[in-house]
Structure formats: C-alpha cells, structure tokens
Design an enzyme around this catalytic site. Sequence first.
Site, PDB file in Angstrom:
ATOM      1  N   LYS A  65       0.812  -1.230   0.000  1.00 16.79           N
ATOM      2  CA  LYS A  65       0.000   0.000   0.000  1.00 16.79           C
ATOM      3  C   LYS A  65       0.845   1.280   0.000  1.00 16.79           C
ATOM      4  O   LYS A  65       0.524   2.239  -0.693  1.00 16.79           O
ATOM      5  CB  LYS A  65      -0.908   0.025   1.235  1.00 16.79           C
ATOM      6  N   ASN A  86      -5.019   1.889  -1.646  1.00 16.78           N
ATOM      7  CA  ASN A  86      -5.598   0.533  -1.620  1.00 16.78           C
ATOM      8  C   ASN A  86      -6.451   0.226  -2.855  1.00 16.78           C
ATOM      9  O   ASN A  86      -6.892  -0.891  -3.033  1.00 16.78           O
ATOM     10  CB  ASN A  86      -6.399   0.294  -0.326  1.00 16.78           C
ATOM     11  N   ASP A 101     -10.159   3.175   2.648  1.00 14.39           N
ATOM     12  CA  ASP A 101     -10.257   2.629   4.011  1.00 14.39           C
ATOM     13  C   ASP A 101     -10.993   3.572   4.960  1.00 14.39           C
ATOM     14  O   ASP A 101     -11.782   3.132   5.800  1.00 14.39           O
ATOM     15  CB  ASP A 101      -8.867   2.310   4.567  1.00 14.39           C
ATOM     16  N   ILE A 216     -11.230  -2.362  14.451  1.00 10.66           N
ATOM     17  CA  ILE A 216     -11.133  -2.594  13.004  1.00 10.66           C
ATOM     18  C   ILE A 216     -10.613  -3.995  12.702  1.00 10.66           C
ATOM     19  O   ILE A 216     -10.655  -4.440  11.568  1.00 10.66           O
ATOM     20  CB  ILE A 216     -10.304  -1.515  12.283  1.00 10.66           C
TER      21      ILE A 216
END
Length: 273
Positions: A65, A86, A101, A216
């Site tokens: 990333k 991403n 994200d 998360i």
Amino acid sequence: MKKAFVTGWPISHSKSPALHGFWLNKLDIAGSYEALPVSSENFPDFLSTLGNSEWVGGNVTIPHKETAFSLIKNCDAAAKAIGAVNTLWIENGDLMGGNTDAYGFSANLDDFAPQWRECSTALVIGAGGASRAVIYALAEAGIEKIRIANRTVSRAQNLSDHFGPACTAHGLDETSDLLADTDLLINTSSMGMSGENTDQVVDVSRLAATSIVTDIVYTPLMTPLLAAADQCGLKTVDGLGMLLHQAVPGFEKWFGARPEVTEELRQRILGVA
Ligand code: ATR
C-alpha cells in the site's frame, strides 16, 4: 469481460475475491476479480504495466500500500493524507491511486452507530498503517478531539503532528485516564488478534454508558475489547463492515454499478475460510 484484481504478498487469505465475486454475481455483471500474488521485488514493474494491460484496476494490500502511494503520480486526497493506496483504476490511460479505508470505516459506523458523528472525543488505540485511515476519517467527520494512544509513543506523536491540531499523542499507560471523557473508542492495533487481552490496557468500564466502541480487527469478529464493551452494555461495532464498505468505490469504478453492503453479504463473507 472486465477484469480486476487484488494484489499482495501473500494474498491467498484475502476475502476480497469472495466479496467482489458476490457482487458480480448479484448484479449479473460479466466480470472477474482475482487474487494476484506479486512480490515486493516485482511490484514496481507490475504497477508500471497496468496502464496498458487487460486489467481495469484492482486493490492493493499488505505489503504494497505504501509503495503504491510512493510510485503513483495521481492519487486522491484520502490516499495523500493517509500515505497509502488501496484502490487502483485507469482514467484516460493514466494509473490512478485512491484510498477507500477511511470511507469504509465511516460507512460501517454510519450503518451501525450513526450517532458517532455527534461524538466529540475519540480515543484511537494504535498508530500503525490502519490507524492513519481511521484518524483521517475522524478528522473529516469533524471530531473535535482525537487522542492517539500507542505502545510506541513516538509513532503516535508522528501521526498527531501529521493530522493536525485536533490530535494529541499518548502512551498506553494514559488510556485509563483518557477513557472518562471518551465517547468513541477505536482499536486499530493488532492487540486482541493473537488472543492477547486488550482489557489489561483498556478498562472499558471507565467509559460513559453512551460511548461507542469499535475494533477494526475482524478476526475474531468479537474481539476481547468488543466482548468487554458488550458486557458493560456499551454500543459496539465490529470491523467486518469496514472491509465490506471499503470495497464499494472500487467495484463501482471498475464495473460501473454501485454495489450494496447487505446482511446477506456479511453472512457470506463470514463463512469464507
Ligand atoms: P497496521 O498497518 O495493521 O496498523 P502496524 O503498522 O504493524 O500494522 O501497527 C500495528 C499496531 O498495533 C501498532 O500501533 C503497534 O504498536 P507499536 O507501534 O508500539 O508497535 C500495535 N501493537 C501490536 N502489538 C501490540 C501489543 N502487543 N501491545 C500493544 N500494541 C501493539
């Protein structure tokens, strides 16, 4: 047939092919989405050929990333703020990089705890790559105070400096004191993933009864932190919805239809080994 991919190293455990495959099927789109293992050594070459390839775009995951962000000239505002890409797509022959994200994080909370946008003080545990997207989302939502607590305080300080005046940096030993006026608690650290107990670090019973707790990490779905918060009667939101929602903008760009995040999809992805 439009073809998209997810690339990482390793990539075999990714749930993204099942996720996009579900939507392709649901929306009756003749397309494909496949896992593509690309090593760090080969990743720059892979990126440079994308503009003239059979692919319409794809997702980038660990460990590529940040490399993708450093190599792609055209990145969206979220990718620039987060320092990671991403989602890739081609626009007029140019390779574009985005980061969905933060969108995924916010959309998951919008689904399960929409009152999060009224919160004034957030406490973010962890200061790694995932934390950057969460802090960006919190700042974008206008959360007044964003406290970042991390085992390594210097990493929290770096993020606090990067994301500006709403943020402050703290050590994990300060979390107990910070909890009393926290109304949104987010775990972004990998604590709890390996069975380690976050409750030694975060005593959720100190939170006000109206607080929201989210993690998360989604393996396990019910992390030790969420279980403890649930026992205290607090509102909890698991991390699976962030994964599902972050995939929506990419799918729409590649295949031209905006897919829905539904309970049926959640159950399907939970069943994927
Ligand atoms: P990611 O990109 O998934 O966020 P990362 O950059 O490796 O991954 O960050 C992992 C986060 O979990 C970091 O905040 C890390 O703390 P350090 O910065 O001090 O390393 C945190 N973390 C991992 N294991 C931990 C543990 N056992 N106790 C406390 N924090 C932990």
